[in-house]
Design a protein around this motif. Sequence first.
Motif, PDB file in Angstrom:
ATOM      1  N   ARG A 193       5.453  -3.612   2.316  1.00  0.00           N
ATOM      2  CA  ARG A 193       5.703  -3.341   3.731  1.00  0.00           C
ATOM      3  C   ARG A 193       5.656  -4.640   4.534  1.00  0.00           C
ATOM      4  NH1 ARG A 193       4.079   2.379   4.525  1.00  0.00           N
ATOM      5  NH2 ARG A 193       3.335   3.158   2.525  1.00  0.00           N
ATOM      6  N   TRP A 248       0.841  -1.190   0.000  1.00  0.00           N
ATOM      7  CA  TRP A 248       0.000   0.000   0.000  1.00  0.00           C
ATOM      8  C   TRP A 248       0.879   1.244   0.000  1.00  0.00           C
ATOM      9  CZ3 TRP A 248       0.037   3.187   4.445  1.00  0.00           C
ATOM     10  CH2 TRP A 248       0.555   2.621   5.619  1.00  0.00           C
ATOM     11  N   GLY A 249       0.301   2.348  -0.467  1.00  0.00           N
ATOM     12  CA  GLY A 249       1.075   3.574  -0.567  1.00  0.00           C
ATOM     13  C   GLY A 249       2.229   3.462  -1.541  1.00  0.00           C
ATOM     14  N   ARG A 275      -6.578   5.153   3.249  1.00  0.00           N
ATOM     15  CA  ARG A 275      -6.367   6.564   2.904  1.00  0.00           C
ATOM     16  C   ARG A 275      -5.362   6.714   1.772  1.00  0.00           C
ATOM     17  NH1 ARG A 275      -6.258   8.538   9.254  1.00  0.00           N
ATOM     18  NH2 ARG A 275      -8.540   8.536   9.519  1.00  0.00           N
ATOM     19  N   ALA A 276      -4.321   5.887   1.784  1.00  0.00           N
ATOM     20  CA  ALA A 276      -3.363   5.923   0.678  1.00  0.00           C
ATOM     21  C   ALA A 276      -4.029   5.494  -0.626  1.00  0.00           C
ATOM     22  CB  ALA A 276      -2.170   5.019   0.999  1.00  0.00           C
ATOM     23  N   THR A 277      -4.940   4.538  -0.554  1.00  0.00           N
ATOM     24  CA  THR A 277      -5.668   4.095  -1.744  1.00  0.00           C
ATOM     25  C   THR A 277      -6.566   5.208  -2.275  1.00  0.00           C
ATOM     26  OG1 THR A 277      -5.685   1.869  -0.793  1.00  0.00           O
ATOM     27  CG2 THR A 277      -7.085   2.251  -2.691  1.00  0.00           C
ATOM     28  N   ASP A 290      -5.916   8.380  -2.104  1.00  0.00           N
ATOM     29  CA  ASP A 290      -5.019   9.296  -2.825  1.00  0.00           C
ATOM     30  C   ASP A 290      -4.703   8.748  -4.217  1.00  0.00           C
ATOM     31  OD1 ASP A 290      -4.938  10.986  -0.633  1.00  0.00           O
ATOM     32  OD2 ASP A 290      -3.082  10.120   0.165  1.00  0.00           O
ATOM     33  N   ALA A 291      -4.438   7.436  -4.265  1.00  0.00           N
ATOM     34  CA  ALA A 291      -4.145   6.814  -5.554  1.00  0.00           C
ATOM     35  C   ALA A 291      -5.357   6.884  -6.478  1.00  0.00           C
ATOM     36  CB  ALA A 291      -3.729   5.364  -5.344  1.00  0.00           C
ATOM     37  N   GLY A 338      -4.689   3.488   7.428  1.00  0.00           N
ATOM     38  CA  GLY A 338      -3.686   4.203   6.652  1.00  0.00           C
ATOM     39  C   GLY A 338      -3.615   3.714   5.219  1.00  0.00           C
ATOM     40  N   ALA A 339      -3.776   2.399   5.037  1.00  0.00           N
ATOM     41  CA  ALA A 339      -3.750   1.846   3.689  1.00  0.00           C
ATOM     42  C   ALA A 339      -4.944   2.323   2.868  1.00  0.00           C
ATOM     43  CB  ALA A 339      -3.738   0.320   3.775  1.00  0.00           C
ATOM     44  N   THR A 380      -4.093  -1.980  -3.723  1.00  0.00           N
ATOM     45  CA  THR A 380      -3.615  -2.125  -2.346  1.00  0.00           C
ATOM     46  C   THR A 380      -3.937  -3.532  -1.871  1.00  0.00           C
ATOM     47  OG1 THR A 380      -3.772   0.209  -1.751  1.00  0.00           O
ATOM     48  CG2 THR A 380      -4.026  -1.392   0.037  1.00  0.00           C
TER      49      THR A 380
END
Length: 513
Positions: A40, A35-36, A73-75, A77-78, A70-71, A210
């Motif tokens: 990880r 993710w992001g 939220r990063a998705t 953004d993507a 957090g994952a 993700t």
Amino acid sequence: MTLIRKPGTAWGDVFARCRETAPEAFADDRVRNYWGGRWRADGDPVPATSPVDGTSIAGPPRLTAATATGAVRATADAHRRWSTVPLPERRARVTATLDALAAHRDLLALLLVWEIGKPWRLATTDVDRCIEGVRWYVEEIDSMLASRSPLPGPISNISSWNYPMSVIMHSVLVQVLAGNAVVAKAPTDGGVSCLTLAVALAARHDLPITLVSGGGAELSPVLVDSPEIACVFFVGGRSAGSQVAAGLLNSSKRHVLEQEGLNCWGVWEFSDWDGLAANVRRSFEYAKQRCTAYPRYVVQRSLFDQFLAAYLPAVRGVRFGHPLAVEPGQDGFPDLDFGPLIKDTKAKELTDAIDAAIAKGGIPLHRGSLDDGRFLPDQDRSAYLAPVAILAPPPSSPLFHAEPFGPVDTIVLVDTEAELLAGMNASNGALVASLACDDEATAQRLGGELRAFKVGINRPRSRGDRQEVFGGRGASWRGDFVGGALLVHAVTEGPPGERRYGNFPTHAHYPEV
């Protein structure tokens, strides 16, 4: 002759090939999450063993809800970036991913053998259906996206372990092709390495996928309730599906919730017993561990002797055992109908249910033995269950009203059409049903009364591929239907006032199937 494991197929050999192919995703003896934009080593890996023979294999890391948030939220953004990428570029990246999956098809299939116990033929079919199905969407996507746009946020995917490629990865790649970023939860019970390798190949082509893993109780609320998520895809049992549905109760989020139902095969005024026998044998593929399996036969009493004469030889001919057990020098893989169940605890659960059903009056028509299977010498066989058939399971038994998800058939005898329909509609909705009936008009009339989305006449129905619509009736499905253009429509915004097909809380629209 003593059987041996096919050379070069040991778990250590297979996992070493994963590390060589995608070292970014496989570290030492564990898998990573993605993710992001990077891999990880979050979370503590859960110890896991293969259902095939108890070999220790890589288990899913157990992420916390905070990490999953957090994952997501990063998705999101993507998603904002990917939704503006032109379709030709999306198509090119998805096509490159499909080419990579095809290049590593045999490795993906071997992972399915070890992680979820699929025989080689069914494992390769799972991979091929994913690749070929998404290629069809790549070719047809232009017309499907006419006057449509991506959803306002990413799509969440929570699916069971039995079809990591042809269900999970297939859906994810079509969602991405349609302009969405996605987050997929790796199944807890099996398939994590296969899905990890597939996502690693996709990530190399910058697809916004993700991958997270962990317990459903902790991660599902994040993957369902997070405000960033615009759509939820779920494939699994009714218990878990009801919890997901509860999280969506006061939400306007798109959702596709495919849940189990007791799929039935009715036998009424019928005579083609050779044809039925062939379908009985095929119905045991993958130990009936699929949503479109047929575990219940509802049979006209006056035909029971003829039914039994066709059924018993067919079920006795089912081949099962270790999916990699071969004779020394044998080419290829063994031709099996099924291997193990997903866990030894599942095999025990079903064995206990069988014993209880018989103790309460169910009649054992057939009870196979593990001695009839193909196994390596002294291997762990605790996840295996030989085929079983029970006549008249007691109403108090879970085998009477629920899908066993294992190689267990139940048979109910009826005397009237009304009893036939009641017996086939026992689970408040199903995905598929079939009628064995000589008269087409009678079969069509009875089929119209069945609470199943697809009804076969003298043939089984399946989930389908490419343009074929798929859904469910009653409690077997909630939300949008999928298949063909409907899958793309479910994950994109259409014109105002658009009528979508599905099974919704206040209404249902059923397209012709």
